[in-house]
Scaffold this motif. Structure first.
Motif, PDB file in Angstrom:
ATOM      1  N   ASP A  88       8.235  16.345   7.737  1.00  0.00           N
ATOM      2  CA  ASP A  88       8.260  17.281   6.511  1.00  0.00           C
ATOM      3  C   ASP A  88       6.713  17.473   6.213  1.00  0.00           C
ATOM      4  O   ASP A  88       6.115  16.465   5.861  1.00  0.00           O
ATOM      5  N   SER A  95      -9.636   1.859  -2.013  1.00  0.00           N
ATOM      6  CA  SER A  95      -9.361   3.110  -1.529  1.00  0.00           C
ATOM      7  C   SER A  95      -9.800   4.401  -2.162  1.00  0.00           C
ATOM      8  O   SER A  95      -9.909   4.187  -3.287  1.00  0.00           O
ATOM      9  N   LYS A 155       0.752  -1.143  -0.058  1.00  0.00           N
ATOM     10  CA  LYS A 155      -0.061   0.173  -0.057  1.00  0.00           C
ATOM     11  C   LYS A 155       0.823   1.189   0.095  1.00  0.00           C
ATOM     12  O   LYS A 155       0.089   2.363   0.243  1.00  0.00           O
ATOM     13  N   ASP A 186       0.572  13.565  -5.067  1.00  0.00           N
ATOM     14  CA  ASP A 186      -0.364  13.982  -3.984  1.00  0.00           C
ATOM     15  C   ASP A 186      -1.734  14.753  -4.688  1.00  0.00           C
ATOM     16  O   ASP A 186      -1.328  15.428  -5.659  1.00  0.00           O
ATOM     17  N   LEU A 234       1.115   9.850   7.033  1.00  0.00           N
ATOM     18  CA  LEU A 234       1.224  11.107   7.959  1.00  0.00           C
ATOM     19  C   LEU A 234       1.285  10.629   9.289  1.00  0.00           C
ATOM     20  O   LEU A 234       2.297  11.115   9.950  1.00  0.00           O
ATOM     21  N   ARG A 247      -7.437  16.190   4.045  1.00  0.00           N
ATOM     22  CA  ARG A 247      -7.751  14.917   4.191  1.00  0.00           C
ATOM     23  C   ARG A 247      -8.956  14.620   4.611  1.00  0.00           C
ATOM     24  O   ARG A 247      -9.199  15.231   5.700  1.00  0.00           O
ATOM     25  N   ARG A 302       4.588  16.524  -2.270  1.00  0.00           N
ATOM     26  CA  ARG A 302       5.069  15.263  -2.636  1.00  0.00           C
ATOM     27  C   ARG A 302       4.413  14.891  -4.078  1.00  0.00           C
ATOM     28  O   ARG A 302       3.109  14.981  -4.178  1.00  0.00           O
TER      29      ARG A 302
HETATM   30  C1  UD1 Z   1      -2.147   7.597   0.420  1.00  0.00           C
HETATM   31  C2  UD1 Z   1      -3.082   7.357  -0.798  1.00  0.00           C
HETATM   32  C3  UD1 Z   1      -4.261   6.362  -0.197  1.00  0.00           C
HETATM   33  C4  UD1 Z   1      -3.573   5.160   0.466  1.00  0.00           C
HETATM   34  C5  UD1 Z   1      -2.719   5.673   1.495  1.00  0.00           C
HETATM   35  C6  UD1 Z   1      -2.223   4.395   2.327  1.00  0.00           C
HETATM   36  C7  UD1 Z   1      -3.324   8.593  -2.729  1.00  0.00           C
HETATM   37  C8  UD1 Z   1      -4.024   9.788  -3.341  1.00  0.00           C
HETATM   38  N1  UD1 Z   1      -3.564   8.412  -1.466  1.00  0.00           N
HETATM   39  O1  UD1 Z   1      -2.991   8.469   0.917  1.00  0.00           O
HETATM   40  O2  UD1 Z   1      -5.047   5.822  -1.610  1.00  0.00           O
HETATM   41  O3  UD1 Z   1      -4.690   4.482   0.707  1.00  0.00           O
HETATM   42  O4  UD1 Z   1      -1.902   6.567   1.063  1.00  0.00           O
HETATM   43  O5  UD1 Z   1      -0.888   4.286   2.062  1.00  0.00           O
HETATM   44  O6  UD1 Z   1      -2.844   7.940  -3.692  1.00  0.00           O
HETATM   45  N2  UD1 Z   1       2.232  14.167   4.438  1.00  0.00           N
HETATM   46  C9  UD1 Z   1       2.978  15.020   4.940  1.00  0.00           C
HETATM   47  N3  UD1 Z   1       4.312  14.435   5.565  1.00  0.00           N
HETATM   48  C10 UD1 Z   1       4.633  13.172   5.797  1.00  0.00           C
HETATM   49  C11 UD1 Z   1       3.584  12.144   5.119  1.00  0.00           C
HETATM   50  C12 UD1 Z   1       2.390  12.740   4.625  1.00  0.00           C
HETATM   51  O7  UD1 Z   1       2.836  16.256   4.885  1.00  0.00           O
HETATM   52  O8  UD1 Z   1       5.668  12.877   6.016  1.00  0.00           O
HETATM   53  C13 UD1 Z   1       0.960  14.606   3.926  1.00  0.00           C
HETATM   54  C14 UD1 Z   1       0.728  14.217   2.560  1.00  0.00           C
HETATM   55  O9  UD1 Z   1       1.386  15.023   1.564  1.00  0.00           O
HETATM   56  C15 UD1 Z   1      -0.760  14.168   2.298  1.00  0.00           C
HETATM   57  C16 UD1 Z   1      -1.176  13.892   3.857  1.00  0.00           C
HETATM   58  O10 UD1 Z   1      -0.145  14.172   4.721  1.00  0.00           O
HETATM   59  O11 UD1 Z   1      -1.245  15.605   1.901  1.00  0.00           O
HETATM   60  C17 UD1 Z   1      -1.733  12.589   4.026  1.00  0.00           C
HETATM   61  O12 UD1 Z   1      -0.747  11.649   3.408  1.00  0.00           O
HETATM   62  P1  UD1 Z   1      -0.714  10.181   3.787  1.00  0.00           P
HETATM   63  O13 UD1 Z   1      -0.930   9.608   5.052  1.00  0.00           O
HETATM   64  O14 UD1 Z   1       0.472   9.420   3.157  1.00  0.00           O
HETATM   65  O15 UD1 Z   1      -1.866   9.709   2.728  1.00  0.00           O
HETATM   66  P2  UD1 Z   1      -2.328   9.805   1.359  1.00  0.00           P
HETATM   67  O16 UD1 Z   1      -1.367  10.281   0.477  1.00  0.00           O
HETATM   68  O17 UD1 Z   1      -3.782  10.835   1.606  1.00  0.00           O
END
Ligand code: UD1
Length: 448
Positions: free
Chosen positions: A318, A204, A164, A398, A302, A333, A395
């Motif tokens: 980050d 998803s 995933k 995104d 996140l 989100r 990223r």
């Molecule tokens: C992504 C996938 C989703 C998947 C999930 C699980 C897409 C659009 N979404 O969700 O389908 O089920 O991963 O792997 O493909 N963020 C930061 N810093 C970090 C990590 C994340 O700023 O270190 C931000 C991301 O840029 C995003 C938000 O937090 O804007 C959520 O990120 P994340 O938790 O990775 O989930 P999604 O990208 O929404």
């Protein structure tokens, strides 16, 4: 991918079905994982009309899987877990058992059965497992004639096992297609042979691709797999056509393709009842702090990253993107408590068994958006400490905003989310505190 022998005939010819033996040579899955042999001989099949029935949960020790298994046990369901531990730990099973036993004791009810099989769901061992939960049962037809037929004690399957990570999928697309898509196809073939047709699939919000940026909550009708008639809230009717827009990575395509395959399978054989649950952003954990998200590989989502910052194994978060068209510039989100997601599976399973018909998709989201910065602030409030941030660029892959419409799930499944983002933060912090007190911060460092 394994090739499975077609040794199980249809239920109309039971006499020609002879028991098979488990494989005799060690098995290695395609990603190099050694698969534990199932006990041999397996539970022998037996003539029965009253054996316990089970829900088979594939990937049941992972983050969402473990919370769903616990919810199933709390609801009195017997559970079979299949998990290869590629992104989970066997200790999770002990905590599930403990929490289920505590619940059942408090309620004065018997603890349901829980069977764990450590194996890769793509291995040949799956066939022997399915066989071992199949009974030969006697039925009497309208004319009083006795018939022997095969019946699985597995009433429903919930399939979580998949890779995933968006980032990993860009580096290793074939592994993603192999596990998430080829694995699913083989699994469906196996289930069909054993007459198991109630299926819940972990999908998803990623299937919505760039439709997420449409400026309104995403509806299931935004992505369909066959043409379907739709009447909107204003009473205007239209025919929806299958399409995928802006799928950002191989991971997203595996989910889209899997849904499309499931829709085709259900259209071709009326026995199938298939629900795809489109998860938005599941976060939080059981309030006990005994279950939580602790990926083996590098944390990229996140909340697991925030967990590492709180545990002190990562200096700062980050923040990817501060220029989105949102009030604070960070991405929005739909964070949903993992227990709400687990309850969504219970509702979907009950709905599927009672009135499922073909393929149906449901969003599992909270229905409201929270920015990355708001999520950070809620966790800071729960933990009583500040979280260092590093402002970074967007990223790749995104989207700016991704929020669910929960209308279909509420109307049809009778399911609504209960927990707030603040509760998610409180439960996550409780999990982190407990783990650190027991094992220290290294628990949250990269583990492979
Ligand atoms: C992504 C996938 C989703 C998947 C999930 C699980 C897409 C659009 N979404 O969700 O389908 O089920 O991963 O792997 O493909 N963020 C930061 N810093 C970090 C990590 C994340 O700023 O270190 C931000 C991301 O840029 C995003 C938000 O937090 O804007 C959520 O990120 P994340 O938790 O990775 O989930 P999604 O990208 O929404």
């Amino acid at each position: 991918m394994d090739n499975y022998e077609d040794s199980l005939p249809s239920s109309s010819s039971p006499a020609s079905w002879s028991p098979s033996s488990p494989p005799t040579t060690p098995e290695i899955s395609d990603d190099g994982f050694e698969i534990e042999r199932l006990p041999s001989p397996f539970e022998s099949r037996h003539v029965s009309n009253g054996s316990p029935t089970f829900v088979l949960v594939i990937g049941g020790l992972g983050y969402i899987g473990s919370h769903t298994v616990l919810e199933l046990l709390r609801g009195g369901q017997n559970v079979i877990i299949v998990d290869n531990l590629s992104n989970s730990y066997e200790s999770v099973l002990d905590n599930i058992k403990l929490l289920a036993a505590n619940h059942c004791k408090a309620e004065g009810i018997p603890v349901p059965l829980i069977h764990f099989h450590r194996l890769d769901y793509r291995s040949r061992s799956m066939r022997f497992l399915l066989e071992s939960y199949t009974d030969l049962v006697m039925t009497i037809d309208a004319g009083g004639q006795q018939n022997m037929t095969y019946r699985s004690r597995i009433e429903s399957v919930i399939h979580f096992a998949a890779y995933k990570s968006v980032v990993d999928s860009l580096k290793h697309p074939l592994q993603y297609y192999q596990n998430n898509v080829c694995g699913l196809v083989s699994l469906l073939q196996q289930l069909d042979k054993y007459g198991i047709h109630n299926f819940i699939f972990s999908s998803s919000a990623t299937v919505y691709g760039t439709k997420s940026n449409s400026g309104r909550p995403l509806q299931e009708e935004d992505v369909v797999h066959h043409a379907e008639e739709h009447v909107d809230s204003a009473g205007t009717s239209s025919v929806l056509q299958p399409s995928a827009v802006g799928l950002s990575c191989p991971y997203a395509r595996t989910k889209y393709f899997s849904e499309a395959i499931l829709a085709d399978v259900a259209a071709a054989n009326a026995a199938w009842r298939i629900v795809a649950l489109r998860y938005f952003n599941p976060v939080g954990c059981d309030p006990s702090g005994l279950l939580g998200e602790n990926p083996r590989g590098e944390a990229t989502n996140l909340y697991p990253v925030l967990t590492q910052v709180l545990a002190g194994v990562r200096k700062s978060l980050d923040v990817f993107g501060t220029d989105w068209a949102t009030p604070d510039g960070t991405a929005i989100r739909d964070f949903i408590h993992v227990l709400d997601v687990a309850r969504g599976h219970m509702a979907a399973m009950a709905w599927n068994a009672a009135c499922g018909d073909g393929f149906r998709a449901f969003n599992l989201g909270s229905g409201s958006g929270t920015s990355v910065l708001e999520a950070v602030r809620s966790l800071e409030a729960a933990a009583g400490r500040s979280i260092p941030l590093t402002w970074s660029g967007r990223r790749p892959g995104d989207v700016g905003v991704c929020v669910a419409s929960t209308e279909r799930a509420q109307n049809e499944l009778g399911w609504s989310p209960r927990e707030s983002v603040a509760q998610c933060a409180a439960d996550l912090w409780n999990f982190v505190k407990r783990r650190m007190a027991r094992d220290g911060a290294s628990e949250f460092a990269l583990q492979v």
